[in-house]
Design an enzyme around this catalytic site. Structure first.
Site, PDB file in Angstrom:
ATOM      1  N   GLU A   1       0.864  -1.171   0.000  1.00 27.04           N
ATOM      2  CA  GLU A   1       0.000   0.000   0.000  1.00 27.04           C
ATOM      3  C   GLU A   1       0.902   1.222   0.000  1.00 27.04           C
ATOM      4  O   GLU A   1       1.947   1.210   0.631  1.00 27.04           O
ATOM      5  CB  GLU A   1      -0.908   0.060   1.234  1.00 27.04           C
ATOM      6  CG  GLU A   1      -1.967  -1.003   1.304  1.00 27.04           C
ATOM      7  CD  GLU A   1      -1.519  -2.271   2.016  1.00 27.04           C
ATOM      8  OE1 GLU A   1      -2.250  -3.263   1.967  1.00 27.04           O
ATOM      9  OE2 GLU A   1      -0.417  -2.275   2.606  1.00 27.04           O
TER      10      GLU A   1
ATOM     11  N   TYR B   1       7.679   2.437  -7.703  1.00 27.90           N
ATOM     12  CA  TYR B   1       6.953   1.179  -7.856  1.00 27.90           C
ATOM     13  C   TYR B   1       6.503   0.965  -9.305  1.00 27.90           C
ATOM     14  O   TYR B   1       6.588  -0.152  -9.821  1.00 27.90           O
ATOM     15  CB  TYR B   1       5.762   1.125  -6.897  1.00 27.90           C
ATOM     16  CG  TYR B   1       6.170   1.233  -5.444  1.00 27.90           C
ATOM     17  CD1 TYR B   1       7.306   0.591  -4.961  1.00 27.90           C
ATOM     18  CD2 TYR B   1       5.441   2.009  -4.552  1.00 27.90           C
ATOM     19  CE1 TYR B   1       7.690   0.699  -3.629  1.00 27.90           C
ATOM     20  CE2 TYR B   1       5.822   2.120  -3.221  1.00 27.90           C
ATOM     21  CZ  TYR B   1       6.940   1.465  -2.769  1.00 27.90           C
ATOM     22  OH  TYR B   1       7.313   1.585  -1.450  1.00 27.90           O
TER      23      TYR B   1
END
Length: 156
Positions: free
Chosen positions: A106, A118
């Site tokens: 998350e 990411y």
């Protein structure tokens, strides 16, 4: 030269201090101690720079056949130097070695630097956790990087 290694109790005080500098709601020393001594699913890595100073750390839980990245924290003076990438590389290598189907995490919707990292590594948004962060009520993006095809089971 940056060296990525497993976190030990010798690193605990420095990681706690780093945690306090990086996060609004840091994990306590007791929580981190239990993670590295009692949680059989927890994997903690530290990024060391000479003469052994901790520049960052990361944590992952290996649960069944998935990896859940809990934290990647880099101390302010060492950001944007590739340390988060080295920590992430070590988790991806570990996930491949342990035949995990993928890695999940998350991330705050406002954390642009982390999102860019990411995405660069192939993580894709797969969901949203509304109000996930207790300090601000900010939403979290749920991201996944699959390492093994999701189509392993054929349905007839």
């Amino acid at each position: 030269m940056i060296h990525i290694t497993d976190m030990t109790l010798d690193h605990l005080d420095a990681v706690c201090a780093l945690e306090s500098r990086c996060f609004a709601i840091p994990w306590s020393r007791n929580q981190l101690h239990k993670e590295i001594t009692e949680n059989k699913h927890a994997i903690y890595k530290v990024a060391l720079i000479p003469p052994g100073e901790i520049a960052g750390y990361a944590s992952l839980w290996h649960i069944v056949n998935e990896g859940h990245i809990n934290n990647i924290a880099i101390d302010e003076p060492y950001r944007r130097q590739g340390i988060a990438s080295l920590l992430l590389d070590s988790f991806i290598d570990l996930a491949v070695e342990k035949e995990m189907i993928g890695l999940t995490l998350e991330v705050r919707v406002s954390n642009i630097a982390a999102l860019q990292l990411y995405q660069k590594y192939g993580f894709k948004q797969e969901g949203l956790r509304k109000g996930y962060y207790a300090d601000t009520g900010e939403d979290a993006l749920i991201m996944w990087k699959y390492l093994i095809s999701q189509n392993l089971i054929e349905v007839e």
